[in-house]
Design an enzyme around this catalytic site. Structure first.
Site, PDB file in Angstrom:
ATOM      1  N   HIS A 164       0.852  -1.184   0.000  1.00 42.13           N
ATOM      2  CA  HIS A 164       0.000   0.000   0.000  1.00 42.13           C
ATOM      3  C   HIS A 164       0.893   1.241   0.000  1.00 42.13           C
ATOM      4  O   HIS A 164       2.000   1.239   0.536  1.00 42.13           O
ATOM      5  CB  HIS A 164      -0.883   0.033   1.248  1.00 42.13           C
ATOM      6  CG  HIS A 164      -1.893  -1.066   1.297  1.00 42.13           C
ATOM      7  ND1 HIS A 164      -2.963  -1.118   0.431  1.00 42.13           N
ATOM      8  CD2 HIS A 164      -1.991  -2.159   2.083  1.00 42.13           C
ATOM      9  CE1 HIS A 164      -3.677  -2.196   0.701  1.00 42.13           C
ATOM     10  NE2 HIS A 164      -3.113  -2.848   1.692  1.00 42.13           N
ATOM     11  N   CYS A 187      -0.110   2.604  -4.497  1.00 42.60           N
ATOM     12  CA  CYS A 187      -0.885   3.781  -4.877  1.00 42.60           C
ATOM     13  C   CYS A 187      -0.032   5.039  -4.726  1.00 42.60           C
ATOM     14  O   CYS A 187       0.775   5.146  -3.797  1.00 42.60           O
ATOM     15  CB  CYS A 187      -2.125   3.905  -3.996  1.00 42.60           C
ATOM     16  SG  CYS A 187      -3.338   2.595  -4.203  1.00 42.60           S
TER      17      CYS A 187
END
EC number: 3.4.22.34
Length: 457
Positions: A159, A201
């Site tokens: 992430h 991301c």
């Protein structure tokens, strides 16, 4: 001819055979640098998450390990970080096995467990790439023992948010801190060339406006500073993950693109530029970006990740990985919801498992709604403005770093996490808004007070 003469010929031919084999082995294990000196290849692989719902990150990393080993890199030159809570997880339908695509082979078998559990943290990662064994806590103690003729490959899957990427324990890895360590490695001549791939991301923000072009470092990110990255091989996508995985995503779009490309081709014939073009074409839902020293674009991938001898007849032109359909993809921030929804569908009505999944889904959706409200209130109180929606998504122009005052940014991120319960999977998508607050020059204490006030209820 006498027996002695035959024996001498035999010895001569045997010596030639040994010399040829040793030459091939040397070519496989090391790469010649441009100045003729021999250098080693090093690789550091990091899965920066934990928990079964994040299966795909460890699957990506394990798959990368298998490619590097088949490519000729030695185990002592590959360092793996992963929490290691997936393969033997009770939720895993194939205990002891991790796959990275539907019907794929086990990629977990043989992967070294250098740093697992609590040892997967920022401090260990930075000390490992610096070669600072005394700074490492826990784990195997293996570090990158590279020198000025060696090439380093770093691959990170996890992430991310604007300005940082996550770790399963401790603090996140902030862009500023990562760049400082890379610059120090360059100063200390700890490598000749370095390639970095990041799956996360907003991963472009790790290098945007920060990575200098004179460090002999080439970095590729799954997305720019604004995009989410996407999961692939999920439950409702095509091709889907097997039904027993309850909609779990087996891989990530960017990662699968470069991994499957590397499996297919002879890396002695494919350059970094060619792989970038292939991966950019296959990664259709986020904007793949590159940063740093473009001189490395002409380098062949074998110099960093090796090449599988079985692929010697496959060139980039002769065989190309299949295109990824948009139907195959799920925004990574929606993957936890998809997993819970599929689990509800696949369990009997009224069963404890279904009730638990329903409760977890409702809790997660309510938490996200609360975070959405919190960030709006934080911006309003911090800036004493009512129209703040533009600040949620706006970022600096291309070529500029995310923020000037990194201490301000780190303080606000930590406060947002601690006071509001913001998690990497969703809440930290608003990290860019916190950076915008810092860039407007408001006092840090005032920001922290606004966060405490907005998240008090």
């Amino acid at each position: 001819m006498s027996f002695l003469g035959h024996f001498q010929i035999f010895l001569f031919l045997y010596a030639l055979l040994l010399l040829s084999a040793q030459s091939r082995k040397t070519e496989h294990d090391t790469e010649s640098s441009d100045d003729g000196a021999e250098g080693q290849r090093w690789a550091v692989l990091v899965a920066g998450s934990k928990e079964y719902e994040n299966y795909r990150h460890q699957a990506d990393i394990c798959h990368a390990y298998q490619i590097l080993r088949k490519g000729g890199l030695k185990d002592e030159n590959i360092i793996v970080f992963m929490f290691d809570d997936i393969a033997l997880n009770p939720k895993n339908p194939k205990r002891g096995v991790i796959i990275n695509r539907p019907g794929g082979e086990d990629v977990y078998q043989g992967v070294p467990k250098d740093y697992t559990g609590e040892a997967v943290n920022v401090e260990n990662f930075l000390n490992v790439i610096l070669g600072n064994k005394s700074g490492v806590t826990g784990g195997s103690g293996k570090v990158v023992k590279s020198g000025p003729n060696d090439n380093i490959f770093i691959y990170y899957a996890d992430h991310g948010a604007t300005g940082f990427i996550s770790m399963p324990t401790g603090e996140a890895l902030y862009a500023e801190d990562f760049i400082k360590v890379l610059e120090r490695m360059h100063l200390l001549k700890r490598y000749k060339k370095m390639v970095i791939y990041i799956e996360a991301c907003e991963s472009g923000s790790m290098f945007e406006g920060l990575l200098k072009t004179n460090l002999n470092i080439y970095a590729v990110t799954a997305s720019n500073a604004k995009d989410s990255s996407y999961g692939i091989y999920c439950g409702d996508t095509y091709p889907p993950s097997p039904p027993e995985y309850n909609g779990l995503c087996l891989g990530d779009e960017f990662s699968v693109s470069w991994l499957e490309d590397s499996e297919l081709h002879d890396m002695r014939k494919e350059t970094l530029k060619q792989q970038y073009q292939v991966v950019k074409r296959r990664t259709r839902s986020s904007h793949v970006c590159r940063f740093g020293s473009e001189e490395l674009l002409k380098d062949y991938l074998v110099s960093y990740i090796g090449t599988n001898p079985e692929n010697k007849n496959f060139s980039l032109a002769s065989l190309t990985a299949s295109q990824i359909s948009n139907l195959s993809l799920v925004n990574t921030r929606e993957i936890p919801l998809l997993y819970l929804q599929k689990k509800i569908q696949n369990t009997p009505v009224g069963s404890p498992e279904r009730q638990e999944a329903q409760k977890n889904l409702l809790d997660e959706m309510n938490h996200r709604k609360q975070i959405d409200q919190n960030i709006i209130e934080i911006l309003r109180v911090s800036l004493n403005q009512t129209n703040v929606l533009d600040l949620l998504t706006s970022t600096r122009t291309t070529g500029q770093s995310l923020v000037d005052d990194w201490d301000c940014f780190k303080t606000l991120v930590k406060s947002f996490k601690n006071q509001c319960g913001a998690k990497m999977e969703y809440g930290m998508k608003y990290a860019g808004a916190l950076a915008n607050i810092c860039n407007m020059g408001v006092d840090v204490k005032q920001h922290v007070s606004a966060i405490e006030q907005a998240c008090a209820h």
